[in-house]
Design a protein around this motif. Structure first.
Motif, PDB file in Angstrom:
ATOM      1  N   GLY A 131       0.819  -1.205   0.000  1.00  0.00           N
ATOM      2  CA  GLY A 131       0.000   0.000   0.000  1.00  0.00           C
ATOM      3  C   GLY A 131       0.852   1.254   0.000  1.00  0.00           C
ATOM      4  O   GLY A 131       0.580   2.209  -0.740  1.00  0.00           O
ATOM      5  N   LEU A 132       1.904   1.254   0.821  1.00  0.00           N
ATOM      6  CA  LEU A 132       2.825   2.392   0.859  1.00  0.00           C
ATOM      7  C   LEU A 132       3.530   2.562  -0.473  1.00  0.00           C
ATOM      8  O   LEU A 132       3.696   3.680  -0.976  1.00  0.00           O
ATOM      9  N   PHE A 133       3.936   1.444  -1.061  1.00  0.00           N
ATOM     10  CA  PHE A 133       4.592   1.466  -2.374  1.00  0.00           C
ATOM     11  C   PHE A 133       3.664   2.106  -3.404  1.00  0.00           C
ATOM     12  O   PHE A 133       4.077   2.959  -4.197  1.00  0.00           O
ATOM     13  N   ALA A 134       2.388   1.716  -3.389  1.00  0.00           N
ATOM     14  CA  ALA A 134       1.425   2.245  -4.360  1.00  0.00           C
ATOM     15  C   ALA A 134       1.167   3.731  -4.140  1.00  0.00           C
ATOM     16  O   ALA A 134       1.108   4.516  -5.102  1.00  0.00           O
ATOM     17  N   ILE A 135       1.025   4.155  -2.888  1.00  0.00           N
ATOM     18  CA  ILE A 135       0.765   5.568  -2.584  1.00  0.00           C
ATOM     19  C   ILE A 135       1.925   6.446  -3.041  1.00  0.00           C
ATOM     20  O   ILE A 135       1.740   7.483  -3.684  1.00  0.00           O
ATOM     21  N   LEU A 136       3.134   6.022  -2.711  1.00  0.00           N
ATOM     22  CA  LEU A 136       4.315   6.781  -3.123  1.00  0.00           C
ATOM     23  C   LEU A 136       4.411   6.874  -4.639  1.00  0.00           C
ATOM     24  O   LEU A 136       4.771   7.916  -5.195  1.00  0.00           O
ATOM     25  N   SER A 137       4.087   5.795  -5.313  1.00  0.00           N
ATOM     26  CA  SER A 137       4.147   5.784  -6.771  1.00  0.00           C
ATOM     27  C   SER A 137       3.142   6.749  -7.367  1.00  0.00           C
ATOM     28  O   SER A 137       3.458   7.531  -8.262  1.00  0.00           O
ATOM     29  N   ILE A 138       1.910   6.723  -6.860  1.00  0.00           N
ATOM     30  CA  ILE A 138       0.860   7.590  -7.397  1.00  0.00           C
ATOM     31  C   ILE A 138       1.192   9.059  -7.177  1.00  0.00           C
ATOM     32  O   ILE A 138       1.087   9.886  -8.083  1.00  0.00           O
ATOM     33  N   VAL A 139       1.632   9.392  -5.957  1.00  0.00           N
ATOM     34  CA  VAL A 139       1.947  10.789  -5.639  1.00  0.00           C
ATOM     35  C   VAL A 139       3.064  11.308  -6.527  1.00  0.00           C
ATOM     36  O   VAL A 139       3.005  12.416  -7.065  1.00  0.00           O
ATOM     37  N   THR A 140       4.103  10.504  -6.702  1.00  0.00           N
ATOM     38  CA  THR A 140       5.245  10.941  -7.498  1.00  0.00           C
ATOM     39  C   THR A 140       4.911  11.019  -8.976  1.00  0.00           C
ATOM     40  O   THR A 140       5.258  11.986  -9.651  1.00  0.00           O
TER      41      THR A 140
ATOM     42  N   ARG B 153       2.093  11.491 -10.448  1.00  0.00           N
ATOM     43  CA  ARG B 153       1.109  12.509 -10.786  1.00  0.00           C
ATOM     44  C   ARG B 153       1.663  13.926 -10.662  1.00  0.00           C
ATOM     45  O   ARG B 153       1.028  14.885 -11.065  1.00  0.00           O
ATOM     46  N   SER B 154       2.863  14.051 -10.103  1.00  0.00           N
ATOM     47  CA  SER B 154       3.418  15.382  -9.853  1.00  0.00           C
ATOM     48  C   SER B 154       3.946  16.030 -11.121  1.00  0.00           C
ATOM     49  O   SER B 154       4.033  17.235 -11.208  1.00  0.00           O
ATOM     50  N   GLU B 155       4.324  15.238 -12.123  1.00  0.00           N
ATOM     51  CA  GLU B 155       4.903  15.784 -13.343  1.00  0.00           C
ATOM     52  C   GLU B 155       4.803  14.734 -14.427  1.00  0.00           C
ATOM     53  O   GLU B 155       4.773  13.532 -14.155  1.00  0.00           O
ATOM     54  N   ALA B 156       4.739  15.202 -15.671  1.00  0.00           N
ATOM     55  CA  ALA B 156       4.736  14.271 -16.795  1.00  0.00           C
ATOM     56  C   ALA B 156       6.120  13.666 -16.946  1.00  0.00           C
ATOM     57  O   ALA B 156       7.078  14.347 -17.296  1.00  0.00           O
ATOM     58  N   LEU B 157       6.224  12.377 -16.655  1.00  0.00           N
ATOM     59  CA  LEU B 157       7.512  11.698 -16.706  1.00  0.00           C
ATOM     60  C   LEU B 157       7.576  10.811 -17.939  1.00  0.00           C
ATOM     61  O   LEU B 157       6.580  10.236 -18.362  1.00  0.00           O
ATOM     62  N   SER B 158       8.775  10.694 -18.483  1.00  0.00           N
ATOM     63  CA  SER B 158       8.966   9.779 -19.597  1.00  0.00           C
ATOM     64  C   SER B 158       8.983   8.352 -19.068  1.00  0.00           C
ATOM     65  O   SER B 158       9.142   8.108 -17.869  1.00  0.00           O
ATOM     66  N   LYS B 159       8.834   7.393 -19.979  1.00  0.00           N
ATOM     67  CA  LYS B 159       8.853   5.981 -19.572  1.00  0.00           C
ATOM     68  C   LYS B 159      10.183   5.626 -18.928  1.00  0.00           C
ATOM     69  O   LYS B 159      10.240   4.836 -17.977  1.00  0.00           O
ATOM     70  N   ARG B 160      11.270   6.180 -19.437  1.00  0.00           N
ATOM     71  CA  ARG B 160      12.586   5.909 -18.862  1.00  0.00           C
ATOM     72  C   ARG B 160      12.670   6.447 -17.438  1.00  0.00           C
ATOM     73  O   ARG B 160      13.179   5.767 -16.533  1.00  0.00           O
ATOM     74  N   GLU B 161      12.198   7.659 -17.205  1.00  0.00           N
ATOM     75  CA  GLU B 161      12.252   8.254 -15.866  1.00  0.00           C
ATOM     76  C   GLU B 161      11.380   7.480 -14.883  1.00  0.00           C
ATOM     77  O   GLU B 161      11.759   7.304 -13.719  1.00  0.00           O
ATOM     78  N   ILE B 162      10.217   7.017 -15.352  1.00  0.00           N
ATOM     79  CA  ILE B 162       9.351   6.212 -14.493  1.00  0.00           C
ATOM     80  C   ILE B 162      10.062   4.924 -14.091  1.00  0.00           C
ATOM     81  O   ILE B 162      10.021   4.497 -12.934  1.00  0.00           O
ATOM     82  N   THR B 163      10.745   4.307 -15.050  1.00  0.00           N
ATOM     83  CA  THR B 163      11.447   3.050 -14.784  1.00  0.00           C
ATOM     84  C   THR B 163      12.558   3.246 -13.757  1.00  0.00           C
ATOM     85  O   THR B 163      12.688   2.460 -12.804  1.00  0.00           O
ATOM     86  N   TYR B 164      13.362   4.294 -13.922  1.00  0.00           N
ATOM     87  CA  TYR B 164      14.437   4.549 -12.957  1.00  0.00           C
ATOM     88  C   TYR B 164      13.876   4.962 -11.598  1.00  0.00           C
ATOM     89  O   TYR B 164      14.469   4.659 -10.555  1.00  0.00           O
ATOM     90  N   PHE B 165      12.741   5.641 -11.610  1.00  0.00           N
ATOM     91  CA  PHE B 165      12.090   5.983 -10.343  1.00  0.00           C
ATOM     92  C   PHE B 165      11.718   4.722  -9.567  1.00  0.00           C
ATOM     93  O   PHE B 165      11.995   4.604  -8.364  1.00  0.00           O
TER      94      PHE B 165
END
Length: 199
Positions: free
Chosen positions: A75-84, A86-98
């Protein structure tokens, strides 16, 4: 002397080792792989700080209660992922490294007793990222950030026409783009491009 003995106690030594391993792994991923290839200082700093913040929070939670269920971790993993995300349009590469930096923080902070297993998990993340994102795997594919002036907003959301305009303007084959920011005051748009150079 008492303070030193407390720090050298097994519990604190485990924490220090976990943090050192986490820091080494995330540095290998974010600096020696991501930053060296893409020169994105803003993303590099964000990944490093985010990793340390998450590692610290999870370590505190785990130290308070080792009986926390796996459902809470997910649940914490999912919340952190959603918040981050949704904060900015990220590329697929940036999402992967995140997700890589987040995974490293979780693996090293939950107090797994088998350090050999933890090290292997860290190595899997770093080595696989180095291999799959190596320039020789997909040669000729590059990425860059650009800022454009006087771009109609409707054009930003018309992918086919926008790809054509960008390709003609920069004399490259633009494969995809994402809009990072639109400044209506300065009438500028910041884009992240993925492109290839045809010989």
């Amino acid at each position: 002397m008492d303070f030193l003995q407390t720090v050298l106690a097994n519990h604190y030594m485990d924490f220090i080792f976990d943090f050192a391993l986490n820091l080494i792994t995330v540095t290998a991923l974010c600096y020696f792989i991501y930053y060296k290839r893409y020169k994105d200082k803003e993303a590099f700093i964000s990944y490093m700080l985010f990793n340390v913040f998450i590692f610290t929070v999870i370590s505190v939670l785990f130290n308070q209660s080792e009986s926390i269920s796996m459902g809470i971790w997910f649940g914490l993993f999912a919340i952190l992922s959603i918040v981050t995300l949704r904060s900015e349009a990220l590329s697929k590469r940036e999402i992967t490294y995140f997700f890589g930096t987040l995974s490293i923080a979780l693996i090293n902070s939950i107090g797994l007793p088998d350090y050999t297993f933890i090290i292997i998990c860290n190595l899997i993340i770093v080595v696989w990222a180095w291999v799959i994102d190596h320039p020789s795997i997909l040669p000729g594919i590059y990425g860059m950030n650009i800022t454009l002036d006087h771009i109609p907003e409707w054009l930003l959301h018309n992918s086919k026409q926008m790809l054509s305009v960008l390709s003609k303007r920069f004399w490259i084959e633009v494969l995809s783009y994402s809009v990072s920011n639109v400044d209506y005051v300065k009438d500028t748009a910041r884009l992240k491009l993925t492109y290839s150079i045809t010989k």
